[in-house]
Write an enzyme that holds these catalytic residues in place. Structure first.
Site, mmCIF file in Angstrom:
data_model
loop_
_atom_site.group_PDB
_atom_site.id
_atom_site.type_symbol
_atom_site.label_atom_id
_atom_site.label_comp_id
_atom_site.label_asym_id
_atom_site.label_seq_id
_atom_site.Cartn_x
_atom_site.Cartn_y
_atom_site.Cartn_z
ATOM 1 C CD GLU A 24 -2.722 1.137 2.540
ATOM 2 O OE1 GLU A 24 -2.511 0.519 3.712
ATOM 3 O OE2 GLU A 24 -3.526 1.702 2.695
ATOM 4 C CG ASP A 73 -9.051 0.012 3.419
ATOM 5 O OD1 ASP A 73 -8.793 -0.832 4.155
ATOM 6 O OD2 ASP A 73 -7.964 0.873 2.997
HETATM 7 N N1 HPA Z 1 -3.824 0.185 5.819
HETATM 8 C C1 HPA Z 1 -3.268 -0.224 6.964
HETATM 9 N N2 HPA Z 1 -4.067 -0.660 7.985
HETATM 10 C C2 HPA Z 1 -5.218 -0.208 7.958
HETATM 11 C C3 HPA Z 1 -5.970 0.255 7.114
HETATM 12 C C4 HPA Z 1 -5.182 0.430 5.750
HETATM 13 O O1 HPA Z 1 -5.647 0.761 4.751
HETATM 14 N N3 HPA Z 1 -7.255 0.526 7.412
HETATM 15 C C5 HPA Z 1 -7.279 0.166 8.547
HETATM 16 N N4 HPA Z 1 -6.291 -0.147 9.048
HETATM 17 ZN ZN ZN Z 2 -7.154 -2.266 5.006
#
Ligand code: HPA
Ligand code: ZN
Length: 335
Positions: free
Chosen positions: A197, A275
């Site tokens: 990410e 998400d």
């Molecule tokens: N990334 C990492 N941790 C998280 C996320 C995310 O998108 N959403 C909630 N915790």
């Molecule tokens: Zn997430």
């Protein structure tokens, strides 16, 4: 197209229950638990939801989760999300929850899991939405801490399908959790993890090679490495992509530049997810709608995304097939 997306049977595979906490419900629960939150109105909360990066968001997200105290709070939070699933034709969902966010504040694992799982059972019966739970370890904490969580989860093993890895990615590589993932798999949990990410393609390599994950949460930065893309295709692993999360956290500058179509063209199996819908401006259907508009996706491409959502779910083959049949009928009648 809007109707087609709204009525399309689909599954959601990347959803943090704490991230589905709508401001209105947050106020309600804070009030009944006599907790003051640093906002005076829903509008003020929404104003605070402007993020420059993942950490910016996480600080506010953990603060919001701090008002959840009793089993009923976890129940209400989860049931409220499942009602949204029902209204969006999300037929199945795989819900991540962060036990450590709560046990660190003195809330018992039992309170958290019982509230969430009772809501899931009721939603299956009353709303016809099925769900599975993914217990996610917070990667900014130590592996020892994750081991404590794994131990706490054992009496509730029958309610949990998978383990995940979330929170601050940079500086907390998957390899940090090698042993606890091995132990989790030995307990029968299916391994998945957030990777790529904000972290680089190397983190995705670690997640697949060292943690042995079956599905990649986000995975955007896999595109930095051609060999990695080939490997993910070869292993037939899906990516749970979250378009509105990506723009909200500046992982992608504009939806028009989102790599989703490129991923599909490379042969990667992609799914669309919300998400943290309460924080990123939209539930799963809005994610489908906005990305469809931004990338001019066809009905067939949207259908394939929904198909992947069932195909790469953690459901058993029989249940998967039932949902895939339902989707097939829908597509045949609406293409
Ligand atoms: N990334 C990492 N941790 C998280 C996320 C995310 O998108 N959403 C909630 N915790
Ligand atoms: Zn997430």
């Amino acid at each position: 197209m809007k109707n087609f997306i709204e009525n399309l049977p689909k599954a959601e595979l990347h959803l943090h229950i704490e991230g589905s906490f709508e401001p209105k419900l947050m106020f309600e629960i804070a009030k009944r638990n006599n907790i003051t939150i640093p906002y005076n109105s829903v509008e003020e909360i929404e104003e605070a939801y402007k993020f420059d990066c993942l950490q910016d968001f996480l600080d506010i997200y953990y603060q919001g989760a701090g008002v959840l105290i009793n089993e009923q709070d976890f129940y209400d939070l989860t049931y409220s999300y499942l009602q949204k699933c029902a209204s969006q034709n999300v037929r199945h969902t795989e819900i991540m929850f962060d036990p450590q966010t709560h046990t660190e504040r003195g809330i018992s694992f039992e309170t958290v899991i019982n509230g969430i799982s009772k809501a899931c059972d009721d939603a299956e019966e009353k709303l016809g939405v099925t769900s599975l739970l993914i217990m996610s370890y917070l990667r900014h904490l130590s592996e020892d801490d994750a081991f404590k969580t794994l131990k706490q989860s054992i009496p509730f093993k029958d309610k949990i399908t998978a383990v995940g890895l979330d929170s601050s990615e940079k500086g907390n590589p998957p390899s940090k959790f090698k042993n606890v993932y091995e132990a989790s798999v030995n307990e029968g949990y299916i391994p998945v993890a957030h990777a790529g990410e904000e972290g680089s393609a190397d983190y995705v390599w670690e997640a697949i090679d060292i943690l042995g994950i079956k599905r990649i949460d986000h995975g955007n930065n896999s595109l930095q490495d051609e060999k990695l893309v080939e490997e993910i295709v070869k292993r037939d692993m899906a990516l749970t992509v979250c378009p509105l999360s990506n723009t909200a956290l500046q992982v992608v500058d504009d939806l028009k530049n989102h790599p989703l179509k490129k991923m599909m063209d490379l042969g990667l199996k992609v799914t669309i997810n919300s998400d943290d819908p309460a924080y990123f401006g939209g539930q799963v259907n809005k994610n489908y709608l906005e990305i469809q508009k931004a990338l001019n996706l066809s009905k067939e491409e949207i259908y394939n995304l929904a198909k992947n959502s069932f195909q790469y779910s953690l459901l058993d083959t029989t249940k998967k097939q039932l949902y895939l049949n339902e989707l097939e009928v829908y597509y045949t009648n609406n293409k």
